[in-house]
Write an enzyme that holds these catalytic residues in place. Structure first.
Site, PDB file in Angstrom:
ATOM      1  N   CYS A  28     -29.786  -1.523 -10.611  1.00  0.00           N
ATOM      2  CA  CYS A  28     -31.312  -2.157 -10.662  1.00  0.00           C
ATOM      3  C   CYS A  28     -32.753  -1.692 -10.259  1.00  0.00           C
ATOM      4  CB  CYS A  28     -30.669  -1.078  -8.458  1.00  0.00           C
ATOM      5  SG  CYS A  28     -30.797  -0.160  -8.927  1.00  0.00           S
ATOM      6  N   HIS A  60       0.782  -1.472  -0.150  1.00  0.00           N
ATOM      7  CA  HIS A  60      -0.344  -0.433   0.243  1.00  0.00           C
ATOM      8  C   HIS A  60       0.750   0.918  -0.371  1.00  0.00           C
ATOM      9  CE1 HIS A  60       0.814  -0.568   4.586  1.00  0.00           C
ATOM     10  NE2 HIS A  60       0.690   0.478   4.314  1.00  0.00           N
TER      11      HIS A  60
END
Ligand code: CTP
Length: 428
Positions: A166, A82
């Site tokens: 959706c 990271h």
């Protein structure tokens, strides 16, 4: 005139974070476009995003490994991954940003590889949110989004409206990849040495006219011109990204509709319609930028209902036609003290002609600034992605603006307007 294109993506190191929202299916297109434009791209994909888009697609399109949580503590990495990725990137783009990743980020939870990169990152970050409308409107999400907007190195791109996967109609769509690319270029053009994204147009209310207008002659014929509207639309997007509230009145554009996303737009056709909208919106603006190429002539009594015979049409050109009123000059008659007007003038000829004719037009129309640009040189002006010219203004100001991409030029013109605004307010 010197050619100075922006090439602002070439060689830039861009880290893309992909979160678990169905909009992740559009991210490979963004990655591909950035790579084609010369950027070096690496991707991080969250566990839920791997259900929606394949790490292999992102790796193939980016020509780099797509990193996952399981890579974070791989002993092969010489430094925590990271940290390596946060230090490598010049710019991070989270597209899409899900509700969960947003919540973890603004509450300082370095969950997973992407979560830890976001905390470790000291570079500018663009966050393009996407989720179901109900989730987006949820108070907790709205609070988190509000919090993120206060992060000085983060540019927040709100979702756009439309039909969602959706089946819900409303806010929640990820901004189109073309718009995200525009934001990336804008941040690369604008970020300061600390990576802070300046919102120097916050509080400004901008009204822009763009594109051609068209005048119908009869059911078949019309008069218009070659303006695509790109310069005005990019000025509108650039001002919005810098914090302004923007109204855009535009004629029929020849552009991808994605470039209009997120803008408050007023589509019109004729000069008359543009004039009506302009009169209505002018009072609430403090900067008015008129890039529209208003068609010059129209039929005196509007289009005929029947199609004219071409011989009759040509014979009537002198008598039945009139010039269109000058919307800019007219709007300036209603100018209030705090308003700044900028016109655009498409001209032909040598640089000295551009400056002389442009300055005369600036004075005749009474505008504070006028951008005089040549339309008789290859690769710039109407229908092109590049433009350049002279910015004419108070006190014999005649600033050459080298040929650049219309986006870079838009940002440069916004910088110039801010300077002139400051000078005017100091001299008052
Ligand atoms: N403009 C306008 N209304 C018109 C014509 C021009 O508002 N009827 C504005 C355009 O939006 C632009 C500037 O005036 O900001 C363009 O000026 P110019 O190039 O001089 O166009 P014209 O006034 O049409 O001049 P010309 O007769 O040379 O074409």
């Amino acid at each position: 005139m010197k050619i100075e294109s922006d090439h602002c993506l070439r060689g830039k190191r861009i880290l893309i974070g992909v979160c678990g929202s169905i909009a992740a299916v559009k991210t490979p297109l963004l990655v591909s476009n950035l790579v084609k434009a010369g950027a070096e791209v690496r991707c991080i994909i969250t566990p839920s995003a791997t259900h929606l888009v394949s790490p292999l697609s992102l790796a193939t399109l980016s020509r780099n490994r797509a990193y996952q949580d399981k890579d974070q503590w791989d002993p092969i990495e010489p430094k925590p991954l990271h940290v390596t990725l946060a230090e490598w990137a010049e710019l991070v783009v989270i597209a899409p940003l899900s509700a969960t990743s947003l919540a973890q980020w603004v509450h300082g939870l370095g969950e997973g590889l992407l979560g830890s990169v976001l905390l470790a990152c000291e570079k500018p970050i663009i966050a393009a949110a996407a989720m179901n409308t109900g989730m987006w409107k949820n108070l907790a999400v709205q609070e988190n989004w509000g919090r993120l907007q206060a992060f000085p190195k983060v540019l927040c791109l709100s979702p756009s409206s439309g039909l969602l996967a959706c089946d819900r109609e409303g806010e929640g769509r990820m901004p189109d990849p073309e718009l995200i690319e525009l934001a990336i270029k804008s941040v690369l053009i604008r970020k300061d040495s600390e990576g802070i994204i300046q919102c120097d147009w916050k509080g400004q209310r901008v009204l822009i006219t763009a594109g051609p207008t068209l005048e119908s002659l009869d059911p078949a014929r019309l008069i218009t011109n070659r303006s695509s509207g790109r310069m005005g639309v990019l000025l509108a997007q650039a001002a919005k990204l810098r914090g302004a509230s923007v109204d855009l009145i535009h004629g029929p554009l020849q552009l991808s509709s994605a470039l209009l996303e997120g803008l408050t737009t007023y589509p019109v056709k004729s000069a008359q319609e543009m004039q009506t909208k302009l009169t209505k919106l002018q009072t609430s603006a403090n900067v008015i930028i008129m890039t529209a190429a208003v068609s010059d002539i129209r039929r005196k009594n509007g289009a005929t209902l029947t199609k004219a015979n071409k011989t009759d049409l040509i014979n009537s050109l002198g008598n039945d036609f009139e010039t269109v009123p000058d919307l800019l000059a007219e709007a300036i008659q209603r100018k209030t003290n705090n308003q700044l007007f900028m016109g655009f003038s498409a001209l032909t000829g040598e640089n000295s002609d551009l400056q002389m004719v442009g300055e005369q037009k600036r004075r005749d129309k009474g505008c504070d600034l006028l951008f005089a640009n040549p339309i008789d040189r290859p690769g710039q002006g109407f229908e092109e992605h590049f433009n350049g010219g002279f910015l004419l203004g108070p006190g014999s100001m005649a600033k050459p603006m080298p040929i650049a991409s219309k986006l870079l030029l838009a940002h440069q013109l916004l910088d110039e307007i801010r300077t002139v605004q400051t000078n005017i307010s100091q001299s008052n």
